[in-house]
Design a protein around this motif. Structure first.
Motif, mmCIF file in Angstrom:
data_model
loop_
_atom_site.group_PDB
_atom_site.id
_atom_site.type_symbol
_atom_site.label_atom_id
_atom_site.label_comp_id
_atom_site.label_asym_id
_atom_site.label_seq_id
_atom_site.Cartn_x
_atom_site.Cartn_y
_atom_site.Cartn_z
ATOM 1 N N ILE A 2 2.357 -2.715 3.827
ATOM 2 C CA ILE A 2 1.167 -3.550 3.665
ATOM 3 C C ILE A 2 0.550 -3.451 2.272
ATOM 4 N N SER A 3 1.248 -2.776 1.339
ATOM 5 C CA SER A 3 0.712 -2.627 -0.023
ATOM 6 C C SER A 3 1.718 -3.080 -1.073
ATOM 7 N N PRO A 4 2.197 -4.321 -1.012
ATOM 8 C CA PRO A 4 3.221 -4.767 -1.972
ATOM 9 C C PRO A 4 2.735 -4.787 -3.419
ATOM 10 N N ILE A 5 1.455 -5.110 -3.624
ATOM 11 C CA ILE A 5 0.926 -5.166 -4.993
ATOM 12 C C ILE A 5 0.929 -3.773 -5.613
ATOM 13 N N HIS A 6 0.483 -2.781 -4.848
ATOM 14 C CA HIS A 6 0.465 -1.406 -5.355
ATOM 15 C C HIS A 6 1.888 -0.919 -5.642
ATOM 16 N N SER A 7 2.822 -1.293 -4.769
ATOM 17 C CA SER A 7 4.221 -0.907 -4.978
ATOM 18 C C SER A 7 4.766 -1.533 -6.261
ATOM 19 N N PHE A 8 4.452 -2.794 -6.476
ATOM 20 C CA PHE A 8 4.905 -3.491 -7.686
ATOM 21 C C PHE A 8 4.319 -2.830 -8.941
ATOM 22 N N LEU A 9 3.035 -2.500 -8.898
ATOM 23 C CA LEU A 9 2.394 -1.856 -10.049
ATOM 24 C C LEU A 9 2.997 -0.486 -10.322
ATOM 25 N N MET A 10 3.328 0.247 -9.258
ATOM 26 C CA MET A 10 3.987 1.544 -9.445
ATOM 27 C C MET A 10 5.305 1.372 -10.192
ATOM 28 N N MET A 11 6.090 0.393 -9.770
ATOM 29 C CA MET A 11 7.380 0.163 -10.407
ATOM 30 C C MET A 11 7.222 -0.213 -11.866
ATOM 31 N N VAL A 12 6.287 -1.099 -12.159
ATOM 32 C CA VAL A 12 6.057 -1.522 -13.536
ATOM 33 C C VAL A 12 5.638 -0.338 -14.404
ATOM 34 N N CYS A 13 4.686 0.446 -13.913
ATOM 35 C CA CYS A 13 4.186 1.599 -14.668
ATOM 36 C C CYS A 13 5.279 2.641 -14.883
ATOM 37 N N SER B 41 -1.693 4.975 -5.038
ATOM 38 C CA SER B 41 -1.689 5.223 -3.596
ATOM 39 C C SER B 41 -3.110 5.392 -3.064
ATOM 40 N N LEU B 42 -3.942 6.092 -3.805
ATOM 41 C CA LEU B 42 -5.337 6.281 -3.376
ATOM 42 C C LEU B 42 -6.061 4.938 -3.276
ATOM 43 N N HIS B 43 -5.754 4.041 -4.209
ATOM 44 C CA HIS B 43 -6.329 2.689 -4.125
ATOM 45 C C HIS B 43 -5.860 1.997 -2.840
ATOM 46 N N ALA B 44 -4.577 2.144 -2.527
ATOM 47 C CA ALA B 44 -4.039 1.543 -1.304
ATOM 48 C C ALA B 44 -4.678 2.168 -0.067
ATOM 49 N N PHE B 45 -4.824 3.502 -0.070
ATOM 50 C CA PHE B 45 -5.442 4.191 1.066
ATOM 51 C C PHE B 45 -6.878 3.712 1.274
ATOM 52 N N ASN B 46 -7.607 3.586 0.169
ATOM 53 C CA ASN B 46 -9.013 3.168 0.261
ATOM 54 C C ASN B 46 -9.149 1.741 0.786
ATOM 55 N N LYS B 47 -8.257 0.865 0.348
ATOM 56 C CA LYS B 47 -8.302 -0.528 0.821
ATOM 57 C C LYS B 47 -8.023 -0.596 2.326
ATOM 58 N N ILE B 48 -7.079 0.196 2.776
ATOM 59 C CA ILE B 48 -6.768 0.231 4.206
ATOM 60 C C ILE B 48 -7.952 0.766 4.995
ATOM 61 N N GLN B 49 -8.579 1.807 4.471
ATOM 62 C CA GLN B 49 -9.745 2.376 5.146
ATOM 63 C C GLN B 49 -10.900 1.376 5.219
ATOM 64 N N GLU B 50 -11.106 0.637 4.126
ATOM 65 C CA GLU B 50 -12.169 -0.371 4.121
ATOM 66 C C GLU B 50 -11.905 -1.453 5.161
ATOM 67 N N LYS B 51 -10.656 -1.882 5.291
ATOM 68 C CA LYS B 51 -10.319 -2.892 6.289
ATOM 69 C C LYS B 51 -10.524 -2.362 7.702
ATOM 70 N N GLN B 52 -10.168 -1.105 7.923
ATOM 71 C CA GLN B 52 -10.351 -0.506 9.242
ATOM 72 C C GLN B 52 -11.830 -0.406 9.603
ATOM 73 N N GLN B 53 -12.642 -0.048 8.618
ATOM 74 C CA GLN B 53 -14.078 0.072 8.858
ATOM 75 C C GLN B 53 -14.710 -1.302 9.102
ATOM 76 N N ALA B 54 -14.178 -2.343 8.412
ATOM 77 C CA ALA B 54 -14.707 -3.697 8.578
ATOM 78 C C ALA B 54 -14.404 -4.243 9.979
ATOM 79 N N ASN B 55 -13.264 -3.795 10.518
ATOM 80 C CA ASN B 55 -12.881 -4.249 11.846
ATOM 81 C C ASN B 55 -13.577 -3.445 12.939
#
Length: 205
Positions: A149-160, A191-205
């Motif tokens: 569920i974090s394709p953007i973060h994965s792409f940025l990791m690869m680029v970096c 990864s921490l950015h991805a974790f935080n985004k997932i947590q925010e979505k869980q809290q919103a739901n």
């Protein structure tokens, strides 16, 4: 002038931290006889980087590194068994591709895709290990779901990481001084950015 000196001092301090933890990573890998030392040393490095990214930049480096090393020694080696299996699968794929009698065709696409997915999956395993208090099987499942569920973060990791690879290839000494901690910093930060985004979505739901 004082402001510029302060910034230079801060940069030097961070460079020293990165180099010191990279050195500890190498030394503690050797301390465990490489086979038993690599994964505890790597987990300790990721745990230190996570602390820095969460604002704990003033903690004693050696003391905390040693504590992480002892604390997660057996659990990290248990994780290492699974990771070694993944590396073995990649090695088998590479061996098959290199020794196949036919030219590279579209039939190899699934093999390359499989290797790419495993490599990206590995980006999330160590940050997940130090961030979540989970047993090995739930941890592996959690890291895989986060990757999906974090394709953007994965792409940025690869680029970096590809960019850093070419830089360190040009100046090999940088790899021995900063290679491990640079990899840990990039993957843990994203990864921490991805974790935080997932947590925010869980809290919103």
């Amino acid at each position: 002038m004082n402001n510029a000196m302060g910034k230079l001092y801060s940069i030097f301090e961070w460079v020293t931290r990165f180099a010191f933890v990279n050195l500890l990573w190498i030394l503690f890998t050797l301390l465990g006889g490489v086979i038993l030392g690599f994964y505890p040393a790597t987990i300790s490095m990721f745990a230190m980087v996570r602390d820095w990214l969460r604002g704990k930049s003033d903690i004693p480096v050696f003391k905390n590194y040693w504590n992480y090393y002892k604390q997660d020694f057996w659990k990290s080696n248990l994780l290492g068994i699974f990771i070694n299996v993944l590396f073995a699968l990649i090695a088998i794929d590479i061996y098959y591709i290199q020794h196949a009698n036919e030219q590279l065709t579209w039939t190899y696409v699934p093999l390359f895709a499989f290797m790419l997915i495993i490599l990206i999956y590995l980006f999330y395993i160590f940050p997940s290990f130090v961030h979540y208090d989970l047993k090995i099987l739930p941890l592996l499942k959690n890291a895989f779901l986060i990757m999906i569920i974090s394709p953007i973060h994965s792409f940025l990791m690869m680029v970096c990481l590809i960019s850093i690879f070419f830089i360190m290839q040009a100046v090999p000494a940088l790899f021995f001084i900063f290679g491990g901690t640079t990899y840990a910093f990039i993957t843990t930060w994203l990864s921490l950015h991805a974790f935080n985004k997932i947590q925010e979505k869980q809290q919103a739901n």
